[in-house]
Design a protein around this motif. Structure first.
Motif: not given
Length: 438
Positions: A402-419
């Motif tokens: 839910v926390m990560h969905w909030f960041v992605s869907f409400i905000g403009r970030g992506r919590s997991e971009r490490v590659a």
């Protein structure tokens, strides 16, 4: 001396195997759960790992943690390669070791593998979406493509790097295409100096004439309209004939063409794992075109009432290869074992209750088909949200999701971009390892 309890071996810790195990929690049995990884995978959300929304841990809790309060189960790491129905034992391989496990009842729920329709060489250049390894590799390829495009000066190379092709317009393909479009158009703009991520092309290809063909004409049309709004190019009645490092070749109604693309992903077609073929040969059972075992109405293998095949392993009444079929099939098989041990009549047919189909297209937009009811847009998305939270295993996983969905869907970030390079290039090493397995 205590009499030995009934031994149940369960192959696979996906939805079918895990729910079968839980359904036998209070049964007088000793369960051995064998799985190729140490985690249970919530496969419907793999695309969110691939596009940087969720971490792999949020959709793949450790099996031992999930079952830590169930005393009658032993979890073993390994891939079952052979079932001997006469001796009632399974042969298993794990890194550096091989072993056997005997059973009185066997539930086979080994899931499905990606099908390239006989063109397995495509996998090197177009990973599927069946494992954590696949999702992490795709994450590396997707985010890496933008990074490499930032370094390029050749317009043709930039265009190739910013062209993303998704093969297969079922739920996984539609969800992948929608999330890559959101990445390019909503999340990444303003973070690069030399490129504009909004210039990325996202192309969705399918040999069928519709997207989400199993959802019905109305929802299919709604999904297609939303994909177009996101800027996704949808090419239907299009067959892939070649995939290589720099592009993909297709046959369309207008003829042959090539699409230059550095990042391709495969979401078209599934097939039963090799174990299904081995069991069919050992028991004399028939298989369907996808290699699934044609089971009796009660999910047992013909002639072997102690062997159950569920989920993507079974071919029964044209049931789809979705999570609910596996969950209900696993519970049914467990119920049959309990009945037999209680001296009750068995052989009751498996009755599937269709709880509907869901596919998210973008933030606040999804389609849902539940019986006679069809939902699209925000209402479909809210239903998708509730259902996926309900089936995520573990309270902690639900909270962090839910926390990560909030960041992605409400905000403009992506919590997991490490590659990492390892994620992108490890496929060949893994294939070499798998080729060495007996």
């Amino acid at each position: 001396m205590d009499e030995q309890r009934h031994r149940v071996v369960i192959v696979g810790a996906g939805f079918g195997g895990l729910f079968a195990t839980k359904a036998l929690r209070r049964a007088p049995v000793d369960i051995t759960l064998i799985n190729g990884t140490a985690h249970h995978l919530f496969q419907p959300l793999l695309y969110q790992v691939a596009t940087g929304i969720l971490s792999e841990g949020e959709i793949a809790p450790p099996i031992r943690e999930v079952l830590k309060r169930q005393d009658n189960v032993k979890t073993l790491l390994g891939t079952v390669t052979r079932v001997d129905p006469t001796a009632r034992k399974v042969s298993v391989v794990a890194p550096g070791i091989a072993y056997e496990v005997e059973y009185d009842s066997l539930i086979v729920a080994a899931g499905a593998s990606q099908s390239y329709f006989g063109k397995n060489e495509f996998a090197e250049f177009a990973p599927g979406m069946k494992s954590i390894d696949d999702a992490l590799e795709l994450r590396g390829r997707i985010f890496g493509a933008f990074e490499l495009a930032e370094l390029e000066t050749d317009p043709a190379a930039i265009e190739r790097l910013l062209t993303f092709v998704v093969v297969g317009a079922g739920p996984t393909g539609v969800e992948m295409a929608g999330q890559i479009a959101e990445l390019a158009h909503r999340h990444l703009p303003g973070q690069y100096h030399n490129i504009d991520p909004r210039q990325a092309r996202i192309i969705l290809i399918d040999a069928l004439p519709t997207v989400l063909s199993t959802f019905g004409d109305h929802l299919s049309t709604q999904a297609l309209r939303q994909l177009h709004k996101l800027g996704v190019e949808v090419e239907l009645q299009t067959k892939v004939v070649k995939v290589d490092e720099t592009g993909i070749e297709v046959e369309t109604v207008d003829g042959h063409k090539r699409i230059e693309s550095a990042t391709k992903m495969w979401a078209a077609g599934v097939a039963a794992p090799p174990l299904a073929k081995q069991i069919a040969e050992a028991t004399g059972a028939e298989t369907d075109r996808a290699g699934r075992i044609k089971v009796n109405p009660d999910t047992t293998v013909p002639g072997y009432p102690e062997i159950y095949a569920v989920g993507d392993m079974m071919a029964l009444a044209d049931l789809p290869g979705v999570a609910q079929v596996a969950i209900q099939g696993g519970r049914h098989a467990a119920g049959q074992i309990r009945k037999r041990l209680a001296g009750e009549e068995t052989g009751q047919p498996f009755k599937y209750f269709d709880k509907g189909s869901l596919a998210t297209i973008s933030r606040f937009s999804a389609v849902a088909s539940v019986g006679k009811f069809h939902f699209a847009g925000l209402l479909g998305w809210l239903l998708w949200l509730v259902v996926h939270l309900l089936y995520l295993v573990g309270f902690k996983n639900r909270v962090t999701a839910v926390m990560h969905w909030f960041v992605s869907f409400i905000g403009r970030g992506r919590s997991e971009r490490v590659a990492t390079f390892q994620q992108v290039y490890a496929r060949r090493a893994l294939q070499e390892y798998q080729d060495k397995l007996p």
